[in-house]
Design a protein around this motif. Structure first.
Motif, PDB file in Angstrom:
ATOM      1  N   VAL A 118       0.756  -1.121  -0.061  1.00 39.53           N
ATOM      2  CA  VAL A 118       0.077   0.143   0.179  1.00 39.53           C
ATOM      3  C   VAL A 118       1.040   1.370   0.103  1.00 39.53           C
ATOM      4  CG1 VAL A 118      -1.532   1.401   1.340  1.00 39.53           C
ATOM      5  CG2 VAL A 118      -1.997  -1.023   1.055  1.00 39.53           C
ATOM      6  N   LEU A 119       1.873   1.187   1.018  1.00 39.69           N
ATOM      7  CA  LEU A 119       2.671   2.536   1.106  1.00 39.69           C
ATOM      8  C   LEU A 119       3.483   2.788  -0.313  1.00 39.69           C
ATOM      9  CD1 LEU A 119       3.593   4.337   3.184  1.00 39.69           C
ATOM     10  CD2 LEU A 119       5.452   2.990   3.597  1.00 39.69           C
ATOM     11  N   SER A 120       4.098   1.974  -0.984  1.00 37.74           N
ATOM     12  CA  SER A 120       4.839   1.768  -2.093  1.00 37.74           C
ATOM     13  C   SER A 120       3.764   2.246  -3.265  1.00 37.74           C
ATOM     14  CB  SER A 120       5.493   0.705  -2.480  1.00 37.74           C
ATOM     15  OG  SER A 120       4.466  -0.262  -2.921  1.00 37.74           O
ATOM     16  N   LEU A 121       2.567   1.952  -3.351  1.00 35.58           N
ATOM     17  CA  LEU A 121       1.734   2.365  -4.348  1.00 35.58           C
ATOM     18  C   LEU A 121       1.105   3.967  -3.844  1.00 35.58           C
ATOM     19  CD1 LEU A 121      -0.685  -0.837  -4.513  1.00 35.58           C
ATOM     20  CD2 LEU A 121       0.629   0.275  -6.512  1.00 35.58           C
ATOM     21  N   VAL A 122       1.162   4.053  -2.431  1.00 36.02           N
ATOM     22  CA  VAL A 122       0.865   5.491  -2.208  1.00 36.02           C
ATOM     23  C   VAL A 122       2.047   6.607  -2.576  1.00 36.02           C
ATOM     24  CG1 VAL A 122       0.376   7.132  -0.186  1.00 36.02           C
ATOM     25  CG2 VAL A 122      -1.064   4.843  -0.205  1.00 36.02           C
TER      26      VAL A 122
ATOM     27  N   VAL B  91      -6.722   4.819  -2.602  1.00 37.40           N
ATOM     28  CA  VAL B  91      -5.682   5.310  -3.463  1.00 37.40           C
ATOM     29  C   VAL B  91      -5.070   4.041  -4.013  1.00 37.40           C
ATOM     30  CG1 VAL B  91      -3.735   6.560  -3.445  1.00 37.40           C
ATOM     31  CG2 VAL B  91      -5.587   7.730  -2.328  1.00 37.40           C
ATOM     32  N   ALA B  92      -4.605   3.264  -3.084  1.00 35.68           N
ATOM     33  CA  ALA B  92      -3.757   2.176  -3.683  1.00 35.68           C
ATOM     34  C   ALA B  92      -4.354   1.204  -4.481  1.00 35.68           C
ATOM     35  CB  ALA B  92      -3.168   1.235  -2.214  1.00 35.68           C
ATOM     36  N   THR B  93      -5.679   0.861  -4.325  1.00 36.66           N
ATOM     37  CA  THR B  93      -6.388   0.098  -5.375  1.00 36.66           C
ATOM     38  C   THR B  93      -7.006   0.870  -6.258  1.00 36.66           C
ATOM     39  OG1 THR B  93      -8.435   0.240  -3.836  1.00 36.66           O
ATOM     40  CG2 THR B  93      -6.888  -1.499  -3.234  1.00 36.66           C
ATOM     41  N   ASN B  94      -7.334   1.938  -6.118  1.00 30.57           N
ATOM     42  CA  ASN B  94      -8.019   2.986  -7.209  1.00 30.57           C
ATOM     43  C   ASN B  94      -9.446   2.178  -7.283  1.00 30.57           C
ATOM     44  OD1 ASN B  94      -8.370   4.878  -8.903  1.00 30.57           O
ATOM     45  ND2 ASN B  94      -7.695   3.798 -10.653  1.00 30.57           N
ATOM     46  N   GLN B  95      -9.857   1.573  -6.034  1.00 29.71           N
ATOM     47  CA  GLN B  95     -11.391   1.106  -6.211  1.00 29.71           C
ATOM     48  C   GLN B  95     -12.107   1.626  -5.152  1.00 29.71           C
ATOM     49  OE1 GLN B  95     -12.900  -1.049  -8.347  1.00 29.71           O
ATOM     50  NE2 GLN B  95     -10.995  -0.967  -9.354  1.00 29.71           N
ATOM     51  N   PRO B  96     -13.271   1.662  -5.180  1.00 32.26           N
ATOM     52  CA  PRO B  96     -14.269   2.252  -3.877  1.00 32.26           C
ATOM     53  C   PRO B  96     -13.881   1.014  -2.785  1.00 32.26           C
ATOM     54  CG  PRO B  96     -15.796   1.854  -5.861  1.00 32.26           C
ATOM     55  CD  PRO B  96     -14.286   1.294  -6.102  1.00 32.26           C
ATOM     56  N   LEU B  97     -13.957   1.786  -1.549  1.00 28.55           N
ATOM     57  CA  LEU B  97     -13.659   0.936  -0.298  1.00 28.55           C
ATOM     58  C   LEU B  97     -14.996   1.024   0.440  1.00 28.55           C
ATOM     59  CD1 LEU B  97     -11.980  -0.700   1.670  1.00 28.55           C
ATOM     60  CD2 LEU B  97     -11.326   1.274   2.692  1.00 28.55           C
TER      61      LEU B  97
ATOM     62  N   GLN C 286      -6.195   5.709   2.242  1.00 29.06           N
ATOM     63  CA  GLN C 286      -4.871   5.333   1.518  1.00 29.06           C
ATOM     64  C   GLN C 286      -5.187   4.061   0.684  1.00 29.06           C
ATOM     65  OE1 GLN C 286      -1.705   3.996   3.913  1.00 29.06           O
ATOM     66  NE2 GLN C 286      -3.220   3.838   5.595  1.00 29.06           N
ATOM     67  N   HIS C 287      -6.159   3.074   1.233  1.00 30.81           N
ATOM     68  CA  HIS C 287      -6.618   1.929   0.435  1.00 30.81           C
ATOM     69  C   HIS C 287      -7.331   2.008  -0.666  1.00 30.81           C
ATOM     70  CE1 HIS C 287      -4.911  -0.474   3.838  1.00 30.81           C
ATOM     71  NE2 HIS C 287      -5.556   0.409   4.885  1.00 30.81           N
TER      72      HIS C 287
ATOM     73  N   GLY D 183     -15.835   5.001   0.584  1.00 27.43           N
ATOM     74  CA  GLY D 183     -14.733   6.095  -0.032  1.00 27.43           C
ATOM     75  C   GLY D 183     -14.999   5.590  -1.523  1.00 27.43           C
ATOM     76  N   VAL D 184     -14.635   6.778  -2.421  1.00 30.33           N
ATOM     77  CA  VAL D 184     -14.538   6.372  -3.999  1.00 30.33           C
ATOM     78  C   VAL D 184     -13.378   7.254  -4.342  1.00 30.33           C
ATOM     79  CG1 VAL D 184     -15.700   6.925  -5.959  1.00 30.33           C
ATOM     80  CG2 VAL D 184     -17.077   6.287  -4.249  1.00 30.33           C
ATOM     81  N   PRO D 185     -12.592   6.496  -5.189  1.00 26.87           N
ATOM     82  CA  PRO D 185     -11.260   7.288  -5.809  1.00 26.87           C
ATOM     83  C   PRO D 185     -11.527   8.834  -6.375  1.00 26.87           C
ATOM     84  CG  PRO D 185     -11.463   5.115  -6.448  1.00 26.87           C
ATOM     85  CD  PRO D 185     -12.771   5.366  -5.768  1.00 26.87           C
TER      86      PRO D 185
END
Lengths: 141, 753
Positions: B5-9, B87-93, B84-85, B120-122
């Motif tokens: 996650v951190l590397s993606l962020v 953002v990392a996945t570029n998917q709604p959480l 951040q999740h 949350g939505v990207p």
């Protein structure tokens, strides 16, 4: 003594028993309830008191023609002149109903006729001794 | 995982794209805050964030409902970040309950930021980079619907429009600063930029319109109408669906509150007014269920929900909210509660008229224009009687009552006759109503559907009819409603019939019992007079036989020889025996007839008295009688108990083998709540097969010569015990003595001395 009894055998046996008991009080016998009332009231055939004197003891059966022993007793106790007369019921009924009714109407004693003559004899003896000798008789008008 | 996650962020292109927007650490902007408020209101969520995620933290461009101090900081470290999740996945959480979410259950934001539910939505740039998340959260668990997700997605799109707009503005401003000296060029570029701005505006507007369209479709799908009441100008705006819910076409509503109030069922209006006033003063949610009368006069249930909004001085400016169609649910509720009430009334034995009226009213409550009529078929099976018709004119009810059923007797008479439903949609033309048309039409009745009410064995009990003031054809929903009500009425009527039958039966039974009691009393009286006669008249000749035989024996002893004396003795003995028999029989019969009242009796005293009565016999046969000390008290009829005990002892000393001295033991024994008195002898005993017989009247096991007696003594014991609620029995074997017993309830009152 006045005996009201409709059964001639009972009359015979009672008279014999009294005789054997040695009672010397004269005994008049009447066979039905109405005759008893007439005699005691001194009416009709019994108007002459001299010939038909008031008894000192009434021996009364319960089951009688024309008027029952209970009726005679009830009538008697309602007569001012006669109500003190000692009455001994002498009957074959041992029914509590009959016994209690008799006392309610003012019976002085209630005796059941025994079958055995020996017992009858002892009863008449006691009866004669108690009611005619020991007992103080009331005054009748 | 979190390293991933951190590397993606921390992706460099992403961070560059985010920084180029110049949004981080900028003050709050009304455009973003407004979108947040709108989202919070529509989704009824307490917190909404526009969260921009960089390598260290999430910065909140807008943060509605965040607790302090976070609200003032307007940021939170990545340790506290759900976004951040996204953002990392570029998917709604979509998180219904973070406390049980595998990724998030340890996240301190649950505790620190009160985030339990999260959606949350990207926020994704046109270049494909996701810079953050638009999210709504709740402090309690919540199941997010697809509609919620779509709505947040729409809002995210709007937020992106705003971000783009902001970026454009930023770029524009930097260019103005850079090229302030070159006016001509700047001017040209400014024009171009303006055009760009306008285009951006247009795009944003188009997106907003599109969002609004989506919202409208979603609300329609949910049978939900929106209203917005401008209190300052007193105008109300309804959405299309709102108008539909009030049975109106969009545009028919004139925007007046009064028009709304007129549509509300009069019985519900004051409740609505009160709830609205309370919501306004207490600043709380208005939430009520009420009935709407449509222009076609049909009834419809809706649920209204809304909130007042105020200016800084606390003046209510507007009220907005939604109305929802709850008609189907409400009807089922009313139907079920009505049925429950009717069944309760039936169970509690309410009057049939009241129950039927409740059934009728229940149905009428479900449709404002229905008039119910319940008729009962007479026991003659021909005439219909009034059952319940609370809303039909009395005069009409009187006309109908007593009508005889037949093949053309309106709807009800025909339905009862055919044992089938009869649906008349127009009374004015239907041939079944020829003879009854005039009264119906004169009372304004135009349609009548009638169902036979049937018992469980399909017998017609009556009819259940629905009248309408205009021509009307029933739909499937109507049939279901009628069938349920008819069934209910059938239950109530059948129950009443059963009650009546039971009552009738009870009455008959009571009558029979009374008759039997009278017969018994008569028999008893006859028996009594019979006994009386027996005791008087049967004994008199006996006395004569006995007395005269004895007189013969005494007075004529000399005249009789041995045989003659023997004969007279036999006469005496026979007469004595017969008298004993009669006396015992009388005692036995008295026992069966007399009323015995039980009281506390000292068993020891009774045994003592019985011994005294038998003293002569006891001495004569030299019997030994041992009585155990302290016998208890029992509940019994004293005289009868004495008679029973006397008979028991007499029996015990009588039946011994010749030359044997009777020995009798008397003792008591505790048996549950009762007391058993044992009388044990050393007599000849009784074989088991005879042990029941001996308790019957006149049963004898031995000849008169050996053991004199009437054969009634034990019968008196058994009968006497039965009459006192006790029992009697014997345990014995031949040659081993007998153990007779009687059992009685023990006296527990301790009142006797």
């Amino acid at each position: 003594m006045l005996l009201i009894e409709d059964d001639p055998n009972d009359v015979l046996l009672l008279q014999r028993a009294f005789r054997k008991a040695g009672a010397n009080t004269p005994m008049r016998v009447l066979n039905d309830g109405q005759a008893a009332v007439d005699y005691l009231a001194g009416q009709g055939a019994y108007a002459d008191r001299a010939m038909h004197p008031l008894p000192s003891l009434l021996l009364l059966d319960l089951k009688l023609p024309r008027k029952s022993g209970h009726e005679v007793l009830e009538w008697l106790r309602a007569q001012p002149a006669l109500k003190r007369l000692p009455v001994v019921l002498l009957t074959s009924s041992k029914e509590p109903m009959d016994i209690n009714r008799a006392y309610e109407l003012g019976a002085n004693s209630y005796l059941v006729k025994p079958v055995a003559f020996a017992e009858l004899l002892s009863m008449t003896r006691t009866l004669e001794l108690y009611w005619l000798q020991l007992n103080e008789a009331p005054t009748l008008h | 995982m979190s390293n991933d996650v951190l590397s993606l962020v921390c992706n460099r292109e992403r961070l560059a794209s985010l920084r180029s927007l110049n949004l981080l650490d900028t003050p709050a902007t009304e455009a973003f805050d407004r979108l947040a408020r709108l989202a919070a209101r529509i989704l009824r969520a307490p917190a909404v964030f526009t969260s921009l995620v960089d390598e260290n933290r999430q910065f909140f461009k807008s943060c509605l409902g965040l607790p302090e101090p976070w609200a003032s900081w307007r940021e939170a470290p990545l340790s506290h970040s759900f976004c951040q999740h996204v953002v990392a996945t570029n998917q709604p959480l979509i998180v219904n309950d973070a406390r049980v979410h595998p990724l998030l259950r340890a996240n301190p934001a649950i505790r620190d930021l009160n985030i339990i539910a999260y959606l949350g939505v990207p926020l994704t740039m046109p270049d494909g980079q996701t810079i953050g998340s638009f999210c709504v959260t709740d402090s309690v668990p919540r199941v997010w619907s697809q509609m919620d997700i779509d709505t947040v997605r729409d809002f995210a799109a709007s937020v992106m429009s705003e971000i783009e707009l902001h970026a454009l503005r930023g770029r524009l401003e930097s260019r103005i600063a850079q090229q302030a000296d070159d006016l001509g060029r700047t001017h040209l570029k400014l024009d171009a930029s303006r055009a760009e701005v306008q285009a951006g505006h247009k795009r944003a507007e188009a997106t907003l319109q599109e969002n609004e369209q989506r919202l409208r479709l979603a609300l329609r799908a949910g049978q939900m109408g929106i209203y917005d009441w401008d209190l300052v100008n007193d105008t109300v705006v309804w959405s299309e669906e709102h108008a539909h819910l009030f049975g109106m076409k969009p545009g028919d509503f004139d925007g007046r509150y009064q028009t709304f109030a007129q549509r509300v069922h009069p019985e519900d209006l004051s409740r609505i007014d009160q709830a609205m006033a309370a919501a306004r003063t207490d600043r709380r949610l208005f939430q009520e269920e009420f009935r709407i009368i449509w222009p076609d006069s049909t009834l419809h249930w809706v649920a209204g929900q809304g909130r007042f909004f105020y200016d800084d001085d606390g003046r209510a400016l507007r009220m907005s909210g939604v109305v929802r169609d709850i008609d189907a649910r409400k009807r089922i509720e009313i139907l079920l509660s009505g049925e429950k009430r009717v069944l309760e009334m039936t169970a509690e034995g309410a009057a049939l008229g009241d129950i039927l009226e409740a059934i009728a009213r229940n149905l009428e409550a479900l449709s404002s224009d229905t008039l119910c009529s319940i008729l009962l078929l007479d026991t003659d099976g021909v005439h219909l009687r009034h059952g319940a018709a609370p809303s039909l004119p009395q005069a009409y009810n009187r006309t109908i009552a007593g009508v005889a059923i037949g093949p053309r007797v309106g709807s009800c008479g025909t339905a009862a006759y055919r044992n089938q439903p009869v649906i008349v949609t127009d009374i004015s033309t239907d041939p079944l109503w020829t003879d009854y048309r005039a009264p119906a039409l004169s009372h304004g009745l135009r349609a009548c559907w009638s169902m036979p009410i049937r018992s469980s064995d399909d017998q017609v009990l009556g009819t259940f009819a629905l009248y309408y003031r205009e021509t009307r054809t029933p739909g499937p929903a109507d049939f279901e409603l009628i069938e349920r009500s008819t069934h209910l009425a059938g239950i109530a009527i059948a129950r009443k019939h059963a009650e009546a039958a039971l009552h009738d039966l009870t009455h008959k039974l009571e009558h029979r019992v009374a008759e039997r009691t009278a017969e018994l009393a008569e028999t008893n009286a006859e028996l009594e007079s019979f006994s009386y006669t027996v005791s008087h008249d049967l004994r008199a000749p006996l006395r004569a036989v006995q007395g005269l035989a004895q007189a013969l024996q005494e007075d004529y002893a000399d005249a009789l020889d041995t045989v003659g004396r023997d004969y007279t003795q036999r006469l005496i003995t026979a007469a004595e025996r017969m008298d004993g028999l009669i006396l015992d029989l009388l005692a036995y019969s008295r026992l069966t007839r007399a009323e015995l009242t039980a009281e506390a009796v000292d068993l020891g005293a009774v045994v003592q008295r019985a011994r005294e009565q038998l003293a002569i016999d006891i001495v004569k046969c030299k019997a030994t009688i041992k009585v155990k000390k302290s016998l208890p008290a029992v509940v019994a009829h004293p005289a009868t108990l004495l008679q029973v005990v006397t008979n028991l002892i007499a029996n015990a000393i009588k039946f011994v083998a010749p030359g044997v001295r009777p020995e009798v033991n008397i003792r008591s024994e505790q048996r549950g709540h009762g007391v058993r008195l044992w009388v044990e002898d050393n007599g000849i005993g009784i074989e088991p097969e005879h042990q029941e017989r001996i308790f019957r009247v006149f049963e004898r096991l031995h000849g008169i010569e050996n053991y004199p007696g009437t054969g009634i003594g034990l019968a008196i014991i058994r009968k006497g015990m039965e009459r006192m609620g006790g029992t009697a029995g014997v345990e014995s074997a031949l040659g081993q003595g007998s153990r007779f017993w009687i059992e009685l309830p023990q006296d527990r009152s301790n009142t006797h001395r």
